[in-house]
Design a protein around this motif. Structure first.
Motif, PDB file in Angstrom:
ATOM      1  N   HIS A   5      21.346  10.186 -33.934  1.00 53.34           N
ATOM      2  CA  HIS A   5      20.570   9.567 -32.858  1.00 53.34           C
ATOM      3  C   HIS A   5      19.102   9.935 -33.040  1.00 53.34           C
ATOM      4  N   TRP A  83      21.527  15.544 -25.455  1.00 52.36           N
ATOM      5  CA  TRP A  83      21.609  16.203 -26.756  1.00 52.36           C
ATOM      6  C   TRP A  83      22.815  17.121 -26.842  1.00 52.36           C
ATOM      7  N   ILE A  86      25.781  14.793 -27.487  1.00 47.13           N
ATOM      8  CA  ILE A  86      25.760  14.330 -28.876  1.00 47.13           C
ATOM      9  C   ILE A  86      26.324  15.417 -29.795  1.00 47.13           C
ATOM     10  N   ARG A  92      24.566  14.201 -34.543  1.00 45.38           N
ATOM     11  CA  ARG A  92      23.264  14.846 -34.659  1.00 45.38           C
ATOM     12  C   ARG A  92      22.209  14.078 -33.873  1.00 45.38           C
ATOM     13  N   SER A  93      21.147  14.799 -33.492  1.00 43.05           N
ATOM     14  CA  SER A  93      20.028  14.167 -32.801  1.00 43.05           C
ATOM     15  C   SER A  93      18.725  14.621 -33.439  1.00 43.05           C
ATOM     16  N   VAL A 112      17.710  19.588 -29.341  1.00 37.86           N
ATOM     17  CA  VAL A 112      17.706  18.564 -30.377  1.00 37.86           C
ATOM     18  C   VAL A 112      17.839  19.253 -31.736  1.00 37.86           C
ATOM     19  N   TYR A 203      21.506   6.442 -22.933  1.00 37.99           N
ATOM     20  CA  TYR A 203      22.488   6.865 -23.941  1.00 37.99           C
ATOM     21  C   TYR A 203      23.837   6.220 -23.677  1.00 37.99           C
TER      22      TYR A 203
END
Length: 210
Positions: A5, A83, A86, A92-93, A112, A203
């Motif tokens: 992301h 985050w 995720i 991953r971000s 992040v 999101y």
């Protein structure tokens, strides 16, 4: 891990504002930065020239004022929550922004996985801005590709979140994109569009991976 992301910062994670605006507010040069922002939006200034002129305005910048600008910025609600989710999914971000890296990298404390911004001189500024270190729209694609290589993914595994012209090139090369409080440059080409103050809602438009 199934997806990466990719988040823009100014106007996307930060609602209706930008790092340059928030820093300039701390230094009392809002009017001057507004003029530069308008010229940049009109493509009268390159990212490197904008950075050089902003650097001249910020001669009194200190780490304390950077921290105050960051803490006082109008961030979207729910950024750390997104985050964390995720990461819980094994994904991953990353944040990729044209803004100064010394501002962007503060988002690492929010969870992040990676944060990339333009390379500016250390504060207080004793050296000029090196144009080679200033990111542009094309750099967002390059950095996304580098992150994909690092994580064993490809462009087809990416989701991009952005709001303006600097995100258009990235939106054009990934299959899923979310225009967040966006202008027509990305809203017209995005897979999804969101208007509001909560990143969790933006999101949610993406849905779970297939």
């Amino acid at each position: 891990m199934t997806r990466l992301h990719l988040f823009d910062m100014d106007g996307t994670l930060m609602h209706g504002s930008a790092a340059a605006v928030e820093i300039s507010r701390q230094l009392g040069v809002e009017r001057e930065i507004d003029e530069l922002e308008r010229a940049f939006a009109a493509r009268e200034l390159t990212p490197a020239r904008f950075a050089a002129l902003a650097c001249e305005l910020w001669g009194e910048l200190t780490e304390d004022r950077i921290a105050a600008a960051f803490d006082g910025a109008p961030w979207m609600d729910g950024i750390p929550d997104v985050w964390a989710e995720i990461r819980a999914r094994g994904e991953r971000s990353a944040v990729i922004s044209l803004s100064p890296g010394f501002f962007v990298e503060r988002l690492l404390t929010w969870g992040v996985d990676a944060a990339h911004g333009s390379r500016w001189p250390e504060v207080p500024f004793l050296d000029p801005v090196d144009p080679a270190g200033i990111l542009d729209a094309g750099a967002k694609v390059r950095i996304a590709d580098e992150l994909c290589a690092e994580y064993g993914l490809g462009r087809a595994d990416c989701v991009a979140y952005g709001d303006s012209m600097s995100d258009a090139l990235l939106f054009a090369v990934v299959p899923v994109s979310v225009a967040v409080n966006a202008d027509h440059h990305v809203r017209d080409i995005a897979a999804h569009a969101y208007a509001g103050r909560d990143l969790r809602e933006a999101y949610a438009l993406v849905g779970a991976p297939r």
